[in-house]
Write a protein that holds these residues in place. Structure first.
Motif, PDB file in Angstrom:
ATOM      1  N   ASN A  73      36.125  58.624  44.257  1.00 29.39           N
ATOM      2  CA  ASN A  73      35.988  57.335  44.933  1.00 29.39           C
ATOM      3  C   ASN A  73      34.678  56.678  44.499  1.00 29.39           C
ATOM      4  N   VAL A  74      34.648  55.341  44.554  1.00 28.30           N
ATOM      5  CA  VAL A  74      33.427  54.619  44.187  1.00 28.30           C
ATOM      6  C   VAL A  74      32.274  55.041  45.092  1.00 28.30           C
ATOM      7  N   GLU A  94      33.135  46.414  43.327  1.00 28.30           N
ATOM      8  CA  GLU A  94      32.336  47.537  43.835  1.00 28.30           C
ATOM      9  C   GLU A  94      31.626  48.258  42.694  1.00 28.30           C
ATOM     10  N   ILE A  95      32.244  48.240  41.511  1.00 26.12           N
ATOM     11  CA  ILE A  95      31.630  48.864  40.335  1.00 26.12           C
ATOM     12  C   ILE A  95      30.649  47.891  39.664  1.00 26.12           C
ATOM     13  N   PRO A 100      43.941  50.427  40.030  1.00 23.42           N
ATOM     14  CA  PRO A 100      42.791  50.851  40.860  1.00 23.42           C
ATOM     15  C   PRO A 100      41.463  50.266  40.380  1.00 23.42           C
ATOM     16  N   LEU A 101      41.283  50.156  39.047  1.00 26.59           N
ATOM     17  CA  LEU A 101      40.043  49.593  38.508  1.00 26.59           C
ATOM     18  C   LEU A 101      39.916  48.118  38.866  1.00 26.59           C
ATOM     19  N   LYS A 102      41.028  47.398  38.788  1.00 27.48           N
ATOM     20  CA  LYS A 102      41.016  45.972  39.123  1.00 27.48           C
ATOM     21  C   LYS A 102      40.645  45.764  40.587  1.00 27.48           C
ATOM     22  N   LYS A 103      41.169  46.612  41.469  1.00 27.45           N
ATOM     23  CA  LYS A 103      40.879  46.486  42.906  1.00 27.45           C
ATOM     24  C   LYS A 103      39.425  46.830  43.221  1.00 27.45           C
ATOM     25  N   ALA A 104      38.874  47.817  42.483  1.00 30.34           N
ATOM     26  CA  ALA A 104      37.509  48.275  42.776  1.00 30.34           C
ATOM     27  C   ALA A 104      36.470  47.641  41.857  1.00 30.34           C
ATOM     28  N   TRP A 105      36.869  46.641  41.067  1.00 28.04           N
ATOM     29  CA  TRP A 105      35.974  46.111  40.031  1.00 28.04           C
ATOM     30  C   TRP A 105      34.646  45.601  40.586  1.00 28.04           C
ATOM     31  N   PHE A 133      34.563  57.577  38.092  1.00 26.44           N
ATOM     32  CA  PHE A 133      35.664  56.824  38.705  1.00 26.44           C
ATOM     33  C   PHE A 133      36.963  57.058  37.942  1.00 26.44           C
TER      34      PHE A 133
END
Length: 213
Positions: A106-107, A55-56, A48-53, A101
């Protein structure tokens, strides 16, 4: 002894002027030393962190002017201030954002921690309210969520908070006052109060808060 009125008028304005100092940058406040924060990343959140990286990364790096990277060896998200970081509080805000997170928010919800000053994350466990085991614990978790998440959504919408139920741990994101209202409602459900009774109490509280505002 007489005082010349012209001299008196000339002295008073110079005394009344207050010095104006520029705000210190984050670098100046820490004597030029970089400030760091490290957030551990649980193994199940790697994907999940890799997918939302991005956005973060984008709001942290571009808006808050904080350096951020993922240390794969240490399994931590690392952040540090830059020379041009405007305020040292930005570092703590970013740490709270990433931590939220990791807790399961959610972000889109967690990013509010960067934009608003009076938001917090509160965490408690079901056992802090009542000692439950086995099926009793499972039923309590079920009561908190409700059918299809209906109960959780109702509490979130009424109190303007966001809630994450992770097994027996409960995380609430919101303002101090709203967190207290949401937590009281969740505690009542854990203690066995019917959802209808909790809804009724929530409506009364939110109605009073709207009148106060």
């Amino acid at each position: 002894m007489e005082i010349d009125s012209n001299t008196e008028d000339a002295v008073i304005p110079s005394l009344s002027k207050k010095p104006i100092f520029k705000a210190l940058t984050a670098s100046e406040m820490s004597n030029g030393k970089m400030q760091f924060r490290k957030i551990p990343v649980p193994a199940h959140l790697y994907t999940p962190l890799k997918k939302a990286w991005m956005e973060i990364y984008t709001p942290v790096n571009e808006q808050m002017t904080i350096d951020i990277r993922m240390n794969l060896k240490a399994r931590k998200v690392e952040m540090k201030t830059k020379q041009d970081t405007p305020d040292i509080i930005n570092l703590q805000k970013c740490a709270d954002f990433v931590h939220a997170f990791m807790l399961g928010f959610n972000v889109a919800d967690a990013i509010a921690l960067l934009r608003l000053n009076d938001l917090y994350v509160d965490t408690f466990e079901i056992k802090d309210v009542k000692t439950l085991k086995g099926e009793h614990l499972s039923r309590a978790i079920g009561r908190l969520s409700g059918k299809g998440g209906k109960t959780k959504f109702a509490i979130e919408n009424s109190t303007r908070t966001r809630i994450v139920i992770a097994d027996s741990k409960i995380h609430i994101l919101g303002s101090f006052r709203n967190i207290k209202i949401a937590r009281d409602s969740l505690c009542n459900l854990i203690m066995g109060s019917p959802a209808a009774k909790v809804y009724s109490k929530l409506r009364n509280i939110t109605a009073r808060l709207e009148e106060m505002n």
